[in-house]
Write a protein that holds these residues in place. Structure first.
Motif, short mmCIF file in Angstrom:
data_model
loop_
_atom_site.label_atom_id
_atom_site.label_comp_id
_atom_site.label_asym_id
_atom_site.label_seq_id
_atom_site.Cartn_x
_atom_site.Cartn_y
_atom_site.Cartn_z
N GLN A 109 3.30 1.45 8.27
CA GLN A 109 2.17 2.37 8.30
C GLN A 109 0.80 1.68 8.19
N PHE A 110 0.71 0.44 8.63
CA PHE A 110 -0.58 -0.23 8.72
C PHE A 110 -1.48 0.57 9.66
N GLY A 111 -2.66 0.96 9.18
CA GLY A 111 -3.57 1.78 9.97
C GLY A 111 -3.55 3.25 9.61
N GLU A 112 -2.83 3.60 8.54
CA GLU A 112 -2.83 4.99 8.07
C GLU A 112 -4.24 5.46 7.77
N GLY A 113 -5.04 4.56 7.21
CA GLY A 113 -6.46 4.83 6.98
C GLY A 113 -7.28 3.66 7.47
N VAL A 114 -8.49 3.91 7.98
CA VAL A 114 -9.38 2.84 8.40
C VAL A 114 -10.82 3.26 8.14
N VAL A 166 -15.61 0.27 -2.19
CA VAL A 166 -14.71 1.04 -1.34
C VAL A 166 -13.95 2.05 -2.19
N ALA A 167 -13.53 3.14 -1.57
CA ALA A 167 -12.71 4.15 -2.23
C ALA A 167 -11.36 4.19 -1.52
N ILE A 168 -10.29 4.10 -2.30
CA ILE A 168 -8.94 4.06 -1.74
C ILE A 168 -8.08 5.08 -2.47
N GLY A 169 -7.47 5.97 -1.72
CA GLY A 169 -6.65 7.02 -2.30
C GLY A 169 -5.24 6.56 -2.60
N ALA A 170 -4.72 6.99 -3.75
CA ALA A 170 -3.30 6.81 -4.10
C ALA A 170 -2.72 8.22 -4.19
N TRP A 171 -2.15 8.66 -3.09
CA TRP A 171 -1.81 10.06 -2.87
C TRP A 171 -0.92 10.64 -3.97
N LEU A 172 0.02 9.83 -4.47
CA LEU A 172 0.94 10.30 -5.50
C LEU A 172 0.79 9.53 -6.82
N GLY A 173 -0.39 9.00 -7.05
CA GLY A 173 -0.65 8.30 -8.30
C GLY A 173 -0.73 9.26 -9.48
N ASP A 174 -0.34 8.79 -10.64
CA ASP A 174 -0.40 9.60 -11.86
C ASP A 174 -1.83 9.59 -12.42
N THR A 175 -2.14 10.57 -13.24
CA THR A 175 -3.40 10.58 -13.98
C THR A 175 -3.09 10.54 -15.47
N ALA A 176 -4.06 10.00 -16.25
CA ALA A 176 -3.83 9.77 -17.68
C ALA A 176 -4.37 10.89 -18.55
N SER A 177 -5.50 11.46 -18.17
CA SER A 177 -6.14 12.44 -19.06
C SER A 177 -6.73 13.59 -18.23
N ASP A 218 -5.40 6.93 2.32
CA ASP A 218 -6.70 7.12 2.94
C ASP A 218 -7.67 6.14 2.32
N VAL A 219 -8.67 5.72 3.09
CA VAL A 219 -9.63 4.73 2.62
C VAL A 219 -11.02 5.13 3.06
N LEU A 269 -11.78 -1.88 6.45
CA LEU A 269 -10.84 -1.61 5.36
C LEU A 269 -9.68 -0.83 5.98
N VAL A 270 -8.47 -1.34 5.84
CA VAL A 270 -7.30 -0.72 6.47
C VAL A 270 -6.28 -0.37 5.40
N GLY A 271 -5.83 0.88 5.39
CA GLY A 271 -4.84 1.33 4.43
C GLY A 271 -3.42 1.21 4.97
N CYS A 272 -2.49 0.99 4.04
CA CYS A 272 -1.08 0.82 4.41
C CYS A 272 -0.23 1.32 3.25
N HIS A 273 -0.03 2.63 3.18
CA HIS A 273 0.62 3.20 2.01
C HIS A 273 2.10 2.83 1.90
N GLY A 274 2.68 2.29 2.97
CA GLY A 274 4.09 1.95 2.95
C GLY A 274 4.41 0.58 2.39
N SER A 275 3.40 -0.16 1.91
CA SER A 275 3.66 -1.48 1.37
C SER A 275 4.62 -1.41 0.19
N GLY A 276 5.59 -2.33 0.19
CA GLY A 276 6.57 -2.35 -0.89
C GLY A 276 6.29 -3.38 -1.96
N ILE A 277 5.11 -4.03 -1.93
CA ILE A 277 4.74 -4.96 -2.99
C ILE A 277 4.55 -4.15 -4.27
N GLY A 278 5.39 -4.40 -5.27
CA GLY A 278 5.35 -3.61 -6.49
C GLY A 278 6.36 -2.49 -6.52
#
Length: 205
Positions: free
Chosen positions: A74-79, A173-184, A153-154, A99-108
């Motif tokens: 998914q390289f290019g999901e956001g640009v 830059v602003a980068i979205g983490a679509w399913l990221g958790d929030t703390a408070s 998205d980026v 700035l190119v987004g790639c939400h499918g990266s498996g690093i981590g």
């Protein structure tokens, strides 16, 4: 011009006006095709004054045409453009940068996600790039985790904007983490946005 798009390429999933890459006085476009070839790509469209496409360059993930190219579904999901396009992008050279987004990266872990700062030359070829992923982003209270889909998205804060007041235009830059958790308050998979300040080399300040 000479390139056939295929079923599932997803051409047009992301589109950004990125300034004048070629230096001909006409603004150019970056268009994402995150499904292309199973890894994704970005097309740099060099526009004519009438809005037609005069020529193009394709930046393919996992390609031998640029050094240490990322292997990332998914390289290019956001640009988005990054840096001040009026002064040569983030690195201050003649061509704007991406700035190119790639939400499918498996690093981590699966679908942790990543984003890449891509430095271009005037032909739309990659000079170098930096990686924003679990190793460099969100290592404090809200680290990136498997399934966050960071890079879905980026956005680049450019065109005269200096968000943190450090005197450098467009280095955030602003980068979205679509399913990221929030703390408070604590909510799982509710989504997050990371606002990141960059160095001239594309690293995290």
């Amino acid at each position: 011009e000479g390139t056939s798009l295929g079923s599932g390429d997803g051409f047009g999933r992301s589109v950004a006006s990125i300034g004048d890459v070629s230096g001909d006085g006409v603004g150019d476009l970056a268009v994402g095709a995150p499904g292309r070839g199973g890894v994704g790509s970005i097309f740099i469209l060099f526009l004519a004054p009438d809005g037609s496409v005069g020529s193009h360059a394709e930046i393919v993930a996992n390609s031998s045409s640029w050094a240490n190219a990322p292997s990332c579904p998914q390289f290019g999901e956001g640009v988005a453009p990054v840096g001040d396009a009026r002064s040569g992008g983030l690195d201050g050279w003649s061509a704007p940068d991406l700035l190119v987004g790639c939400h499918g990266s498996g690093i981590g872990g699966p679908n942790t996600g990543a984003a890449f700062v891509v430095f271009l030359n005037v032909s739309g070829e990659v000079l170098s790039h930096s990686t924003l992923d679990v190793n460099t982003v969100g290592r404090g209270a809200m680290p990136l985790e498997a399934g966050d889909m960071f890079g879905m998205d980026v956005g680049g804060c450019w065109e005269g904007l200096d968000v943190d007041g450090n005197g450098v235009v467009g280095d955030e830059v602003a980068i979205g983490a679509w399913l990221g958790d929030t703390a408070s308050p604590a909510r799982g998979d509710s989504g997050r946005v990371h606002l990141i300040g960059l160095t001239g080399g594309g690293g995290v300040r």
